[in-house]
Each structure stands twice: as C-alpha cells, then as structure tokens.
Design an enzyme around this catalytic site. Structure first.
Site, PDB file in Angstrom:
ATOM      1  N   HIS A  72       0.793  -1.240   0.000  1.00  0.00           N
ATOM      2  CA  HIS A  72       0.000   0.000   0.000  1.00  0.00           C
ATOM      3  C   HIS A  72       0.823   1.287   0.000  1.00  0.00           C
ATOM      4  O   HIS A  72       0.594   2.179   0.817  1.00  0.00           O
ATOM      5  CB  HIS A  72      -0.980   0.002   1.177  1.00  0.00           C
ATOM      6  CG  HIS A  72      -2.213  -0.811   0.903  1.00  0.00           C
ATOM      7  ND1 HIS A  72      -3.063  -0.548  -0.154  1.00  0.00           N
ATOM      8  CD2 HIS A  72      -2.735  -1.891   1.540  1.00  0.00           C
ATOM      9  CE1 HIS A  72      -4.051  -1.429  -0.149  1.00  0.00           C
ATOM     10  NE2 HIS A  72      -3.874  -2.261   0.859  1.00  0.00           N
ATOM     11  N   ASP A  96      -1.799  -5.480  -3.873  1.00  0.00           N
ATOM     12  CA  ASP A  96      -2.032  -4.229  -3.138  1.00  0.00           C
ATOM     13  C   ASP A  96      -0.736  -3.455  -2.908  1.00  0.00           C
ATOM     14  O   ASP A  96      -0.301  -3.239  -1.775  1.00  0.00           O
ATOM     15  CB  ASP A  96      -2.788  -4.482  -1.831  1.00  0.00           C
ATOM     16  CG  ASP A  96      -4.293  -4.626  -2.063  1.00  0.00           C
ATOM     17  OD1 ASP A  96      -4.710  -4.802  -3.218  1.00  0.00           O
ATOM     18  OD2 ASP A  96      -5.051  -4.557  -1.076  1.00  0.00           O
ATOM     19  N   ASN A 131      -6.812  -6.507  -5.073  1.00  0.00           N
ATOM     20  CA  ASN A 131      -8.045  -5.795  -5.428  1.00  0.00           C
ATOM     21  C   ASN A 131      -7.811  -4.302  -5.666  1.00  0.00           C
ATOM     22  O   ASN A 131      -8.595  -3.646  -6.346  1.00  0.00           O
ATOM     23  CB  ASN A 131      -9.127  -6.009  -4.359  1.00  0.00           C
ATOM     24  CG  ASN A 131      -8.765  -5.406  -3.020  1.00  0.00           C
ATOM     25  OD1 ASN A 131      -7.702  -5.690  -2.469  1.00  0.00           O
ATOM     26  ND2 ASN A 131      -9.636  -4.580  -2.472  1.00  0.00           N
ATOM     27  N   HIS A 132      -6.705  -3.765  -5.151  1.00  0.00           N
ATOM     28  CA  HIS A 132      -6.396  -2.349  -5.403  1.00  0.00           C
ATOM     29  C   HIS A 132      -5.694  -2.128  -6.741  1.00  0.00           C
ATOM     30  O   HIS A 132      -5.544  -0.974  -7.147  1.00  0.00           O
ATOM     31  CB  HIS A 132      -5.570  -1.759  -4.255  1.00  0.00           C
ATOM     32  CG  HIS A 132      -6.407  -1.390  -3.074  1.00  0.00           C
ATOM     33  ND1 HIS A 132      -6.801  -0.094  -2.798  1.00  0.00           N
ATOM     34  CD2 HIS A 132      -6.957  -2.147  -2.099  1.00  0.00           C
ATOM     35  CE1 HIS A 132      -7.541  -0.076  -1.712  1.00  0.00           C
ATOM     36  NE2 HIS A 132      -7.652  -1.311  -1.260  1.00  0.00           N
TER      37      HIS A 132
END
Length: 309
Positions: A59, A85, A117-118
């Site tokens: 992230h 991610d 999913n990001h």
C-alpha cells in the site's frame, strides 16, 4: 521491444527508484510496455519454486518496502512473491509499484507479483493512487499506463504444487486450480464472479460460504478451505488482503494464513508486518518487523487522510 537490450536502462530505473525518486513519464511508458511482455507469458496460476519469501499488502509504504528488503534480503539474492495491493493509502504508491515492476522486468524468475483488489481502475480512483499520479505527473497518463498493466498481473501462484498464494480468497465458482487457469484475466477487476472473488474474498470461522461485508467476494469457512486444499493436493493457502495486528494470522485449523506486510498501516494502525520465508524443503517461518524509521516524515501521522480502514 526486447527486455535483453534494455538491461542497463532497467538497472538505472531500479537505482533511481531505490532513492524514492519517481521515473519520468517516458520511462514509465517504456517500463509498462516491457512489463507487459514479461507478464503476458505468465499463467493465472504462476508456478513458483522454493526458496521464496512471501509478502502481503504494501500500500504505497515505500520506506517499509525498503525495510522488508533489508530484513528479507535484497532482490535478486532473495526470491520474492508479492500478493498484491502495492498502491493506494500510502504516500509513495508510484515509487513502490514502479520499483516492483522494474525488479520484475530485470529478474523475472526471481520475483512474482500478483494482482490485488487495489490493482484496479475503479479502486485507485477512490483510495489515492489516481490522485498521486496527477500530483506527481500533472496528468492521468501514468495512471492509465499502470492500470492497463495491472490487467496482465497473474491472479494466483502455486509454490512447489503445495502452497496456493493469492490476494483475497476462494470462490464458489472455482473448485480446482484448472478452473483458475482457464480464466481470461486481462480485464478490469469485475464486480462479481471468480476473478473478483480471488481478489476480494476472506476466510471466516463460520462454515460454508457467506456474504462479504466488503460488498465484493465472499467469506469462506474452514470446511471450504479444507475441501479445496484436499481436492487440489495443497498443504496451505497463503493470502493477504486483511490487516492483522501481528503481521500474520492463521485460521483456526491452520489451512489458511493471512500475511500483511505494511507495518503501522496508514501510518497510524500500530500493527506489526510480516513476511513468510519458505526454504528448499518447504519449511516456513515468519519474520515480523515494525515500521522503518524515517526522520523526514515524522509529521506524517497528523496529515493522514481519514480513510475507512
């Protein structure tokens, strides 16, 4: 465009990115084109050999990614498998994802990068990566190149035919690894269906399939994981996708492990991070670590956007 003729250039990108300096727009375009060549020949269930170190969400926490390499060993000396991610929420999504892609081009057999999913057009427009690209490049072109590339990332990996790795979890549409292999992955993450589930689902203590509170994917119980592992000759499912305070967390019957590799997530959660080292004999051990010290960002927590965690 051949990767072999660009080694010197890729090395320059890695050196620049390792200083947390973003590449030029022209370099990003070239890098994404090279990465598409590398990723397009990989399987939806990418085969990985031991030894390898398995990592969860990053992230955009670039300095913590550097700490991960510091603890786990530099690339390419250590083989790595990242479970998605790379972007959103942290302040350095551009540099983080660029560095991992550059490593993938330079050492394609030494690093595996899966889709989270990001790694999606829709999610990155909400959680920071789109805005960061605009801020750092003055236009949305770089965001477009990256999100087009994300469509090529493998969905899952299989370590020595024994450990199944993916970002989210299982799907009621998928009983066997062959069901994953035949999916057409080169598309935006759909709102429903098997590709969505692989990137969005979560394990749960309750048996069977459940409706996910995330609004995408499903929850799956220990019985579902047990049956999937048995049917596919697996020892274990390794996945990411959920913040766990100690960096890793087992389900009750030890057939699914969650790995989260962003310490002090969102610069305020206070969690440890972890990576899972797997040796030649498929023995695994977890290494936990805390956030990397960085003087220049001590003020960071006071201006953290109030994202929903």
């Amino acid at each position: 465009m051949s990767v072999s003729g660009k080694i010197g250039e890729v090395d320059r990108w890695i050196e620049q990115l390792s200083r947390c300096e973003p590449l030029s727009e022209e370099d990003v375009i070239q890098m994404c084109d090279l990465a598409k060549e590398v990723l397009s020949v990989e399987s939806n269930v990418q085969s990985v050999r031991c030894p390898v170190t398995v990592c969860g969400d990053i992230h955009g926490q670039f300095h913590d990614l550097m700490e991960l390499f510091n603890i786990g060993g530099p690339s390419p000396d250590t083989n790595y498998l990242f479970m998605g991610d790379y972007v959103d929420r942290g302040y350095h999504s551009v540099e983080t994802v660029s560095l991992l892609i550059a490593f993938k081009i330079r050492y394609p057999q030494r690093i595996t990068i899966l889709r989270g999913n990001h790694e999606s057009r829709q999610i990155t427009q909400v959680y920071g990566f789109y805005d960061e690209c605009l801020r750092k490049y003055g236009n949305a072109n770089v965001w477009q190149y990256f999100t087009d590339l994300f469509d090529y990332l493998p969905l899952t990996a299989l370590i020595e035919d024994r450990i199944f790795c993916l970002h989210g979890g299982l799907s009621p549409s998928i009983d066997t690894l062959d069901h994953v292999r035949i999916l057409d992955r080169v598309q935006e993450v759909p709102h429903e269906g098997p590709i969505c589930d692989l990137l969005w689902s979560d394990p749960d203590d309750r048996p069977g399939w459940g409706i996910s509170p995330r609004g995408a994917g499903y929850t799956f119980g220990p019985d579902i994981a047990e049956a999937f592992n048995h049917n596919n000759g697996l020892d274990l499912i390794a996945r990411a996708h959920q913040l766990v305070m100690e960096g890793y967390n087992w389900t009750t019957n030890h057939n699914v492990v969650t790995i989260f590799s962003a310490p002090n997530y969102c610069y305020r959660c206070g969690n440890q991070a972890a990576i899972m080292g797997i040796d030649d004999h498929i023995n695994y051990a977890f290494i936990q670590y805390d956030t990397a010290p960085r003087k220049e960002e001590l003020h960071v927590t006071r201006r953290t956007p109030d994202y929903f965690l």
